[in-house]
Motif scaffolding. Structure first.
Motif, PDB file in Angstrom:
ATOM      1  N   ASP A 137       0.159  71.045  22.287  1.00  0.00           N
ATOM      2  CA  ASP A 137      -0.800  69.897  21.807  1.00  0.00           C
ATOM      3  C   ASP A 137      -0.967  70.395  20.483  1.00  0.00           C
ATOM      4  O   ASP A 137      -1.774  71.605  20.046  1.00  0.00           O
ATOM      5  N   PRO A 138      -0.803  69.677  19.431  1.00  0.00           N
ATOM      6  CA  PRO A 138      -0.740  70.004  17.878  1.00  0.00           C
ATOM      7  C   PRO A 138      -2.303  70.368  17.452  1.00  0.00           C
ATOM      8  O   PRO A 138      -2.578  70.970  16.507  1.00  0.00           O
ATOM      9  N   SER A 139      -2.977  69.573  17.914  1.00  0.00           N
ATOM     10  CA  SER A 139      -4.567  69.676  17.772  1.00  0.00           C
ATOM     11  C   SER A 139      -5.190  70.864  18.178  1.00  0.00           C
ATOM     12  O   SER A 139      -6.098  71.314  17.483  1.00  0.00           O
ATOM     13  N   SER A 140      -4.612  71.465  19.266  1.00  0.00           N
ATOM     14  CA  SER A 140      -5.374  72.794  19.966  1.00  0.00           C
ATOM     15  C   SER A 140      -4.425  74.056  19.906  1.00  0.00           C
ATOM     16  O   SER A 140      -4.842  75.132  19.924  1.00  0.00           O
TER      17      SER A 140
ATOM     18  N   LEU B 226     -10.813  60.373   3.784  1.00  0.00           N
ATOM     19  CA  LEU B 226     -10.067  60.568   4.653  1.00  0.00           C
ATOM     20  C   LEU B 226     -10.698  61.526   5.887  1.00  0.00           C
ATOM     21  O   LEU B 226     -11.158  62.659   5.314  1.00  0.00           O
ATOM     22  N   ILE B 227     -10.795  61.065   7.010  1.00  0.00           N
ATOM     23  CA  ILE B 227     -11.223  62.208   8.046  1.00  0.00           C
ATOM     24  C   ILE B 227     -10.210  62.936   8.848  1.00  0.00           C
ATOM     25  O   ILE B 227      -9.067  62.390   9.432  1.00  0.00           O
ATOM     26  N   VAL B 228      -9.925  64.215   8.684  1.00  0.00           N
ATOM     27  CA  VAL B 228      -9.047  65.081   9.362  1.00  0.00           C
ATOM     28  C   VAL B 228      -9.677  65.623  10.664  1.00  0.00           C
ATOM     29  O   VAL B 228     -10.791  66.016  10.794  1.00  0.00           O
ATOM     30  N   GLY B 229      -8.940  65.364  11.907  1.00  0.00           N
ATOM     31  CA  GLY B 229      -9.535  65.754  12.987  1.00  0.00           C
ATOM     32  C   GLY B 229      -8.454  65.631  14.205  1.00  0.00           C
ATOM     33  O   GLY B 229      -7.257  65.244  14.032  1.00  0.00           O
ATOM     34  N   GLU B 230      -8.989  65.984  15.484  1.00  0.00           N
ATOM     35  CA  GLU B 230      -8.007  65.798  16.673  1.00  0.00           C
ATOM     36  C   GLU B 230      -7.624  64.462  16.931  1.00  0.00           C
ATOM     37  O   GLU B 230      -8.290  63.309  16.555  1.00  0.00           O
TER      38      GLU B 230
ATOM     39  N   LEU C 208      -0.277  68.612  12.018  1.00  0.00           N
ATOM     40  CA  LEU C 208       1.111  68.707  11.722  1.00  0.00           C
ATOM     41  C   LEU C 208       1.675  68.897  13.162  1.00  0.00           C
ATOM     42  O   LEU C 208       1.171  69.395  14.023  1.00  0.00           O
ATOM     43  N   GLY C 209       2.976  68.817  13.243  1.00  0.00           N
ATOM     44  CA  GLY C 209       3.518  68.807  14.604  1.00  0.00           C
ATOM     45  C   GLY C 209       3.860  70.239  15.200  1.00  0.00           C
ATOM     46  O   GLY C 209       3.917  70.429  16.425  1.00  0.00           O
ATOM     47  N   SER C 210       3.790  71.159  14.199  1.00  0.00           N
ATOM     48  CA  SER C 210       4.004  72.575  14.873  1.00  0.00           C
ATOM     49  C   SER C 210       3.716  73.522  13.668  1.00  0.00           C
ATOM     50  O   SER C 210       3.243  73.154  12.462  1.00  0.00           O
TER      51      SER C 210
ATOM     52  N   PRO D 226      -8.178  76.544  15.386  1.00  0.00           N
ATOM     53  CA  PRO D 226      -7.046  76.173  16.193  1.00  0.00           C
ATOM     54  C   PRO D 226      -6.291  74.952  15.760  1.00  0.00           C
ATOM     55  O   PRO D 226      -6.736  74.152  14.831  1.00  0.00           O
ATOM     56  N   GLY D 227      -5.019  74.681  16.200  1.00  0.00           N
ATOM     57  CA  GLY D 227      -4.449  73.566  15.896  1.00  0.00           C
ATOM     58  C   GLY D 227      -3.495  73.784  14.606  1.00  0.00           C
ATOM     59  O   GLY D 227      -3.469  74.914  13.819  1.00  0.00           O
ATOM     60  N   PHE D 228      -2.690  72.719  14.207  1.00  0.00           N
ATOM     61  CA  PHE D 228      -1.730  72.804  13.012  1.00  0.00           C
ATOM     62  C   PHE D 228      -2.147  71.886  11.902  1.00  0.00           C
ATOM     63  O   PHE D 228      -1.562  71.191  11.397  1.00  0.00           O
ATOM     64  N   PHE D 229      -3.430  72.083  11.658  1.00  0.00           N
ATOM     65  CA  PHE D 229      -3.954  70.986  10.679  1.00  0.00           C
ATOM     66  C   PHE D 229      -3.565  71.640   9.303  1.00  0.00           C
ATOM     67  O   PHE D 229      -3.442  72.622   8.895  1.00  0.00           O
ATOM     68  N   TYR D 230      -3.307  70.552   8.363  1.00  0.00           N
ATOM     69  CA  TYR D 230      -3.184  70.920   7.063  1.00  0.00           C
ATOM     70  C   TYR D 230      -3.982  69.677   6.083  1.00  0.00           C
ATOM     71  O   TYR D 230      -3.719  68.341   6.458  1.00  0.00           O
TER      72      TYR D 230
END
Length: 577
Positions: free
Chosen positions: A55-58, A343-347, A358-360, A391-395
């Protein structure tokens, strides 16, 4: 429930499997069931390596998929070859009915499928609906109706006066077995649309989904089974790279379709070329977007921000370079920053999220390297540009001003939430920079002027060019999705995409055969006179020599025995000059 029992299960029950329910806590990897390939209508053992689905979010593993091993790939190819012989001979009414049932199932399960896409790939659920489910349904409707026209063949209007009496057609035959290799950014729509086009034209499918998003590919196999496609017509074979090459070079495969990065396409094409095997490649892009000096600044800014950041910038058609004329540059940059700031970045499963992860982890590091290099070489960072904690692959959405033209951020595919802006003195300079790329997939422009729009449509060198809009052509079923240079070869989508899934043949029938073909033996004096007169009649300048020539032709018994003089004269009026 033991892992051994789950491994022995022929099919994971989605209703009972907690790892696929976003509302339940994530199970630990040790108790996750292993989901297996679909070959010839059955779940196989999956003798290849096991993939952890993250799960890219976690960053947590929530499912496991067993890859097909070499023997299972062979089994899938053999099953597809057997089933294709029956499927191609199936009346189109039955093929079309199966495709319509598939569309109905996708519609009925749209929210469940969207949640699976969001959890496996990372895009927000609303984006899964707009960028994946809706285009899939639209393309299915188009494919079903348009493929039916090809089923009986397309009539050809003969243009040569001597052959105007013949009945000619183009027939579109099934290829046989089509291998489809797809990426993770659009893990449901791309394989679904390509598979549907292949099936509509009478082919069997070997689908190799991305190792990052195998569940979406396997879901397509389940839907195909529910829709009533015969066993072996749709085979889903998750595989590691070395086994993918075995798939695309298999002697039972008749054509290969690859959507992905440049390197993957090069490897597949090199391997398939040794067979040889026809290949359609849809590879990377470096979408340039030009903002002309007369553009509506707010409209252009909103379009570009969405075109660059949708799906966290992971579309091959995402805007990755922006060239704005200097007379409106300041206002445009301010509007872009204002759009980005809200813009809201989130799960991906959270309501209200605009941009997911991002995916990975590897994709995030690649994006950050390009951004960091551009800054080190003089680009001004206006927003974002830092890897967040947690956690996760946020950018974060990232905006840079004036990166150097030769940096990786402007030359290599980024696939991330980054907007590089370059200020130019003129539209011609913008076109020059936009076309200075090894990629030629998509391009766009923004202007109020019909003249400037025409200049950009003509001048931007890409397979898809849109003015005052972006990304929509992927969702327009009649539009092709294709590029050239290192962006690929061949066509996807639209009627050209259907033709890529078939073999075109020219066939004709002469309902009024004479003694022999008109230019057949013997090459006697009468034949010589008729041929020379025919050349003059068909290609001489002016009506007088043509009339004299046709008079000589009509005196030939050989000619009159085969063709009607009246038909020839009438057909001549319609001859293509």
């Amino acid at each position: 429930m033991s892992e051994q029992l789950l491994d022995d299960s022929p099919l994971v029950d989605r209703e009972a499997a907690p790892e696929l329910d976003p509302a339940r806590p994530l199970p630990t990897p040790e108790v996750l069931p292993v989901i297996r390939p679909i070959v010839d209508g059955e779940r196989t053992q999956g003798t290849g390596p096991t993939l952890d689905v993250v799960d890219p979010s976690s960053g947590e593993v929530f499912a496991r998929v067993a890859c097909a091993g070499p023997d299972e790939i062979d089994q899938a190819a053999e099953a597809a070859a057997r089933s294709s012989a029956l499927w191609r001979s199936t009346p189109f009414e039955d093929r079309g009915a199966a495709l319509r049932r598939l569309a109905r199932l996708i519609y009925e399960q749209r929210f469940e499928i969207a949640e699976l896409i969001a959890r496996e790939q990372g895009k927000p659920t609303v984006e899964a609906l707009t960028l994946e489910i809706l285009p899939a349904l639209d393309h299915l409707r188009f494919i079903t109706h348009r493929a039916e026209r090809y089923h009986a063949g397309l009539a050809v209007d003969p243009r040569h006066p001597f052959y105007a009496h013949k009945r000619a057609h183009y027939l579109y035959d099934a290829l046989g077995v089509v291998a489809i290799v797809t990426p993770s950014p659009l893990p449901f729509t791309i394989p679904l649309v390509q598979s549907a086009a292949a099936l509509a034209m009478g082919n069997a499918v070997l689908l190799k989904p991305s190792p990052r998003t195998p569940l979406c590919g396997l879901r397509i196999g389940e839907l195909a089974e529910q829709a009533g496609f015969p066993a072996g017509v749709v085979n889903i074979v998750p595989a590691v790279p070395e086994d993918t090459l075995r798939l695309v070079t298999h002697p039972k495969v008749d054509k290969v379709f690859v959507t992905g990065g440049l390197e993957a396409g090069q490897h597949v094409m090199a391997a398939a070329g040794c067979t040889p095997l026809p290949v359609v490649l849809c590879l990377g892009g470096k979408h340039p977007s030009i903002v002309a000096g007369d553009a509506d600044v707010e409209f252009a800014a909103r379009g570009i921000v969405w075109g660059a950041l949708a799906n966290c910038g992971q579309n091959c058609g995402s805007i990755e370079r922006v060239y704005v004329e200097e007379r409106i540059a300041s206002k445009f940059i301010d509007r872009v920053l204002a759009e980005v700031d809200r813009l809201i970045v989130g799960e991906s499963l959270d309501e209200g999220t605009d941009i997911g992860p991002l995916g990975s982890a590897e994709r995030r590091q690649s994006v950050h390297r390009q951004v960091s290099e551009a800054i080190a070489n003089g680009a001004k960072l206006l927003r974002g540009g830092k890897i967040p904690d947690g956690p996760g692959f946020f950018y974060p959405p990232t905006v840079l001003l004036e990166p150097p033209h030769d940096c990786a951020l402007l030359q290599e595919e980024t696939l991330g939430p980054v907007i590089p802006i370059v200020v130019v003195e003129s539209l011609e300079r913008a076109l020059l920079l936009a076309n200075d790329s090894k990629y030629a997939l998509c391009a766009s422009g923004w202007t109020k002027s019909v003249e400037h729009a025409g200049r950009m449509m003509q001048g931007l060198q890409a397979g898809v060019v849109t003015i005052n809009d972006v990304l929509y052509s992927f969702g327009e079923p009649a539009a092709t999705w294709s590029g050239y240079r290192r962006s690929g070869i061949g066509q996807n989508h639209g009627t050209p995409g259907l033709r890529e899934m078939s073999r075109q043949r020219f066939v004709s029938f002469d309902p009024q055969p004479g003694e022999a073909p008109i230019f057949a033996y013997p090459y006697d004096g009468e034949m010589s006179t008729m041929v020379k007169s025919s050349v003059e009649f068909l290609h001489a300048d002016g009506w007088f020599p043509r009339l004299a020539a046709i008079a000589r032709i009509f005196r030939s018994k050989r000619f009159r025995s085969r063709l009607s003089p009246r038909r020839v004269v009438m057909a001549k009026k319609h001859q293509v000059k």
